[in-house]
Design an enzyme around this catalytic site. Sequence first.
Site, PDB file in Angstrom:
ATOM      1  N   HIS A  81      -9.502  19.884  47.302  1.00 60.63           N
ATOM      2  CA  HIS A  81     -10.538  18.857  47.385  1.00 60.63           C
ATOM      3  C   HIS A  81     -10.547  18.297  48.794  1.00 60.63           C
ATOM      4  O   HIS A  81      -9.501  17.990  49.348  1.00 60.63           O
ATOM      5  CB  HIS A  81     -10.289  17.726  46.387  1.00 60.63           C
ATOM      6  CG  HIS A  81     -11.323  16.653  46.489  1.00 60.63           C
ATOM      7  ND1 HIS A  81     -12.541  16.752  45.864  1.00 60.63           N
ATOM      8  CD2 HIS A  81     -11.357  15.500  47.193  1.00 60.63           C
ATOM      9  CE1 HIS A  81     -13.271  15.689  46.154  1.00 60.63           C
ATOM     10  NE2 HIS A  81     -12.581  14.912  46.970  1.00 60.63           N
ATOM     11  N   ASP A 160     -17.344   8.714  35.800  1.00 65.27           N
ATOM     12  CA  ASP A 160     -17.362   8.648  37.267  1.00 65.27           C
ATOM     13  C   ASP A 160     -18.790   8.620  37.795  1.00 65.27           C
ATOM     14  O   ASP A 160     -19.082   7.919  38.764  1.00 65.27           O
ATOM     15  CB  ASP A 160     -16.583   9.829  37.867  1.00 65.27           C
ATOM     16  CG  ASP A 160     -16.588   9.743  39.394  1.00 65.27           C
ATOM     17  OD1 ASP A 160     -16.053   8.751  39.920  1.00 65.27           O
ATOM     18  OD2 ASP A 160     -17.158  10.640  40.049  1.00 65.27           O
ATOM     19  N   ARG A 167     -20.770   1.589  42.184  1.00 71.18           N
ATOM     20  CA  ARG A 167     -19.985   1.239  43.383  1.00 71.18           C
ATOM     21  C   ARG A 167     -20.848   1.313  44.640  1.00 71.18           C
ATOM     22  O   ARG A 167     -20.728   0.504  45.553  1.00 71.18           O
ATOM     23  CB  ARG A 167     -18.787   2.189  43.531  1.00 71.18           C
ATOM     24  CG  ARG A 167     -17.661   1.883  42.556  1.00 71.18           C
ATOM     25  CD  ARG A 167     -16.649   3.019  42.506  1.00 71.18           C
ATOM     26  NE  ARG A 167     -16.042   3.302  43.783  1.00 71.18           N
ATOM     27  CZ  ARG A 167     -15.517   4.476  44.132  1.00 71.18           C
ATOM     28  NH1 ARG A 167     -15.510   5.489  43.279  1.00 71.18           N
ATOM     29  NH2 ARG A 167     -14.981   4.653  45.298  1.00 71.18           N
ATOM     30  N   SER A 182     -11.415   8.229  41.021  1.00 70.95           N
ATOM     31  CA  SER A 182     -12.661   8.996  40.957  1.00 70.95           C
ATOM     32  C   SER A 182     -12.391  10.478  41.271  1.00 70.95           C
ATOM     33  O   SER A 182     -12.807  11.379  40.532  1.00 70.95           O
ATOM     34  CB  SER A 182     -13.654   8.391  41.958  1.00 70.95           C
ATOM     35  OG  SER A 182     -14.690   9.276  42.258  1.00 70.95           O
ATOM     36  N   LYS A 186     -11.804  13.928  38.266  1.00 70.03           N
ATOM     37  CA  LYS A 186     -12.594  15.159  38.263  1.00 70.03           C
ATOM     38  C   LYS A 186     -11.691  16.372  38.474  1.00 70.03           C
ATOM     39  O   LYS A 186     -11.866  17.421  37.867  1.00 70.03           O
ATOM     40  CB  LYS A 186     -13.668  15.090  39.357  1.00 70.03           C
ATOM     41  CG  LYS A 186     -14.806  14.153  38.975  1.00 70.03           C
ATOM     42  CD  LYS A 186     -15.802  13.945  40.104  1.00 70.03           C
ATOM     43  CE  LYS A 186     -15.259  13.035  41.162  1.00 70.03           C
ATOM     44  NZ  LYS A 186     -16.172  12.532  42.141  1.00 70.03           N
TER      45      LYS A 186
HETATM   46  N1  URA Z   1     -15.312  11.249  46.526  1.00 66.25           N
HETATM   47  C1  URA Z   1     -15.328  10.986  45.209  1.00 66.25           C
HETATM   48  O1  URA Z   1     -15.474  11.888  44.392  1.00 66.25           O
HETATM   49  N2  URA Z   1     -15.182   9.703  44.810  1.00 66.25           N
HETATM   50  C2  URA Z   1     -15.004   8.672  45.662  1.00 66.25           C
HETATM   51  O2  URA Z   1     -14.850   7.550  45.231  1.00 66.25           O
HETATM   52  C3  URA Z   1     -14.993   8.955  47.031  1.00 66.25           C
HETATM   53  C4  URA Z   1     -15.150  10.267  47.434  1.00 66.25           C
END
Ligand code: URA
Length: 449
Positions: A81, A160, A167, A182, A186
């Site tokens: 990621h 999310d 947010r 967050s 995932k």
């Molecule tokens: N990427 C994400 O998936 N969530 C965040 O809060 C910030 C970056």
Amino acid sequence: MDMIACIEKKKQGFPLSKEEIFAIIKSYTEGDLPEYQMSAFLMAVWFRGMNHDEIYHLTMAMMHSGETMDLSSLGLTIDKHSTGGIGDKLTLIVAPLWAASGLTVAKMSGRGLGFTGGTIDKMESVTGCDVALTPETFLSLAKENHIVVTGQSKNLVPADKKIYALRDVTATVDSIPLIASSIMSKKLATSADVLILDVKFGRGSFMETKKDAKILAQTMIEIGEKYGRKVAALLSPMEFPLGFAVGNALEVKEAYDILGGNGSADLMKHSLFLTILGLYASGLCANVDDALNVAKRHIADGSGQKKLCEMFRCQGGQFTGNDLCSALDLPHNGVELIAEQDGYITDLNALTVGTVAMNLGAGRKTLNDTIDHSAGVLLKKNVGDYVCRGEVLASLYGKHIADDCQEQLEGAFTFGTKDEIPADDSGTVLLDSKELELKGIIHKLLTDS
Ligand code: URA
């Protein structure tokens, strides 16, 4: 659950229980909790933070808000990621190198919004490539080829999607507990055995300083390890564009070239950092020197490039053999940006380059915009290069290239003396609670050979 009491508790800086956190997430995801109460809660978290247990429970509550994917039939799986960057095409380089080395990459990726690109948009610049695979096709391609990348399924972590949107409009994006939960909700929902995080810091990223990037990385490592996964992180400066290409088809071509051993030294170095970190953290290589040798071998013998092509072809890409570029909508007839002075490039504002590429059509301003896959910026020079007046700095590609795009791109470059070139702050890795510097190892091994 008494939401007013939960907000009050967090506002006063007291920790919330697992039951309270699960109840808040469930109620908000199901549409029972009003936006104003969730907004107040997010702001209280922004100011007061969360302890390790709270962050873990928040991650688990979000992860279980939708469907999860079981990869346990696939052997040793690895995922990565990146917290986002300009010209970040690393998935298309690192995933094939991991797959060529014997790991399985079964990955769900996102689309880009604004000036940062997304892997799925880049993949769609290959004619015919399907990035909306069914779970059955996803798993069977992972089994057969050890590499598959698809878009996130609609029901992956629905909590999310809602919370992130809130947010975004309540100034609560830049909170370490909220970012960590967050991202990790995932990543753990698709649950590879090993997760490599590329956490950016500096201009054009969520974390301004390396210190904050380290705290975010440590928080995510802790969540992953508590869940039983191996997690390691690279801390990467995001001041300048990564490599030369910013734009979808251009970036796929650059990834293909790097896998063939050609292209930007900086991009090659960054690709090697992540590749060897994965090979080492997964246990496939006993140490980072071995891992680097494996990565270099898969570049030299073309097996990384072959894996990239195999991935695209098996997902419907219309080309034969390793002729990936024949399926790419590559641009022609760009507008050249010419240097008006001599000097070293001492700064190249990644945000500006990303914004120019987006305005040329390579990115979306809103979620419903369509992308021109052939549009973008191809840099000819990057930070540290010496430039003579009259040399080409970059080419701009797009259906309509407004004059102010050129001016804006010109403003991204700063010229100066050799002493003003900023020091390289890349290569810091967090692994098993240790902090390693990979830069020296890579430099030594690349110069030894
Ligand atoms: N990427 C994400 O998936 N969530 C965040 O809060 C910030 C970056």
